[in-house]
Design a protein around this motif. Structure first.
Motif, short mmCIF file in Angstrom:
data_model
loop_
_atom_site.label_atom_id
_atom_site.label_comp_id
_atom_site.label_asym_id
_atom_site.label_seq_id
_atom_site.Cartn_x
_atom_site.Cartn_y
_atom_site.Cartn_z
N ASN A 117 37.04 24.23 36.08
CA ASN A 117 37.55 23.26 37.06
C ASN A 117 38.39 22.20 36.35
O ASN A 117 37.99 21.67 35.32
N GLY A 118 39.58 21.94 36.90
CA GLY A 118 40.44 20.90 36.36
C GLY A 118 41.31 21.29 35.19
O GLY A 118 41.95 20.44 34.59
N SER A 119 41.35 22.57 34.84
CA SER A 119 42.14 23.01 33.68
C SER A 119 43.08 24.16 34.04
O SER A 119 42.72 25.04 34.83
N GLU A 120 44.25 24.16 33.42
CA GLU A 120 45.22 25.25 33.60
C GLU A 120 45.08 26.30 32.50
O GLU A 120 45.91 27.20 32.37
N LYS A 121 44.03 26.20 31.69
CA LYS A 121 43.79 27.16 30.62
C LYS A 121 42.47 27.88 30.86
O LYS A 121 41.53 27.29 31.40
N LEU A 122 42.41 29.14 30.43
CA LEU A 122 41.14 29.84 30.42
C LEU A 122 40.32 29.34 29.24
O LEU A 122 40.87 28.89 28.24
N LYS A 123 39.01 29.41 29.36
CA LYS A 123 38.10 28.93 28.33
C LYS A 123 37.33 30.10 27.72
O LYS A 123 36.87 30.99 28.43
N ALA A 124 37.21 30.10 26.39
CA ALA A 124 36.41 31.10 25.71
C ALA A 124 34.94 30.88 26.04
O ALA A 124 34.47 29.74 26.08
N ALA A 125 34.21 31.97 26.31
CA ALA A 125 32.79 31.89 26.65
C ALA A 125 32.05 33.08 26.04
O ALA A 125 32.54 34.21 26.08
N ALA A 126 30.87 32.81 25.50
CA ALA A 126 30.06 33.87 24.89
C ALA A 126 29.45 34.79 25.93
O ALA A 126 29.19 35.97 25.67
N ASP A 127 29.19 34.26 27.14
CA ASP A 127 28.59 35.07 28.20
C ASP A 127 29.10 34.59 29.55
O ASP A 127 29.88 33.65 29.63
N LEU A 128 28.63 35.23 30.60
CA LEU A 128 29.06 34.88 31.96
C LEU A 128 27.93 34.21 32.74
O LEU A 128 27.77 34.43 33.93
N SER A 129 27.17 33.36 32.06
CA SER A 129 26.02 32.74 32.71
C SER A 129 26.41 31.73 33.78
O SER A 129 25.67 31.50 34.72
N GLY A 130 27.56 31.08 33.67
CA GLY A 130 28.01 30.14 34.69
C GLY A 130 28.65 30.88 35.85
O GLY A 130 29.14 32.00 35.71
N GLY A 131 28.66 30.28 37.01
CA GLY A 131 29.25 30.93 38.16
C GLY A 131 30.77 30.81 38.16
O GLY A 131 31.31 29.72 38.02
N THR A 132 31.45 31.93 38.29
CA THR A 132 32.90 31.95 38.35
C THR A 132 33.36 33.18 39.12
O THR A 132 32.74 34.24 39.01
N ARG A 133 34.41 33.03 39.90
CA ARG A 133 34.97 34.16 40.64
C ARG A 133 35.76 35.07 39.71
O ARG A 133 35.77 36.28 39.88
N PHE A 134 36.41 34.50 38.69
CA PHE A 134 37.28 35.25 37.77
C PHE A 134 36.64 35.31 36.39
O PHE A 134 36.07 34.33 35.91
N ALA A 135 36.78 36.45 35.73
CA ALA A 135 36.36 36.58 34.33
C ALA A 135 37.16 37.69 33.68
O ALA A 135 37.57 38.66 34.33
N ALA A 136 37.41 37.53 32.38
CA ALA A 136 38.11 38.55 31.60
C ALA A 136 37.36 38.78 30.30
O ALA A 136 36.74 37.87 29.76
N ARG A 137 37.41 40.02 29.80
CA ARG A 137 36.78 40.37 28.53
C ARG A 137 37.87 40.39 27.46
O ARG A 137 38.94 40.95 27.66
#
Length: 157
Positions: A117-137
């Motif tokens: 939320n509030g960013s125009e960049k994707l964020k690196a994440a170790a897992d998908l534990s947070g809720g999000t509609r979009f994700a990429a590997r």
């Protein structure tokens, strides 16, 4: 800094938006649709994600045209606020490469990229534990125009 559309369904299916944003954005940034621009039939307002659990995330990727080649190069290309640019709807399976300056944090192969939320960049994440509609590997760490870059595949949209 830059983006390469490795395998993007929208480039073949035409699922592309004409967007007018309120701030300058580099190719490889993300945006959402904030509604139609007044007086326009097909041009939409670009917006920063405010609820990544429901917002559809689009990829900013306009043709990188630099008119003053002796003063600027492809790394200087910016989608200017108030002017039209292209944004692509992602589809599951799309593969994209972006320079690492378009990612918050350090991307790691076989981990993930998610919107924030509030960013125009994707964020690196170790897992998908947070809720999000979009994700990429993250598929690989590569170079794009000589710059460190990340190749990723959309797994959730």
């Amino acid at each position: 800094m830059s983006v390469r559309l490795d395998k993007l369904q929208a480039t073949y299916g035409g699922n592309i938006e004409s967007v007018i944003g309120t701030k300058d954005l580099k190719n490889g940034a993300i945006t959402t649709i904030g509604g139609l621009v007044a007086g326009q039939r097909e041009v939409v307002q670009g917006a920063t994600p405010v609820d990544v659990t429901v917002d559809e995330i689009l990829l900013v990727a306009s043709p990188e045209i630099v008119y003053e080649k002796e003063k600027h190069n492809i790394h200087d290309f910016i989608n200017k606020a108030g002017e039209r640019y292209r944004a692509f709807h992602y589809a599951i399976g799309d593969t994209v490469t972006v320079t690492d300056d378009m990612i918050t944090g350090t991307s790691v192969k076989d981990q993930y990229l998610i919107p924030v939320n509030g960013s125009e960049k994707l964020k690196a994440a170790a897992d998908l534990s947070g809720g999000t509609r979009f994700a990429a590997r993250v598929l690989d760490k590569v170079k794009l125009y000589g710059e460190p870059a990340t190749r990723y595949k959309v797994i959730k949209n």
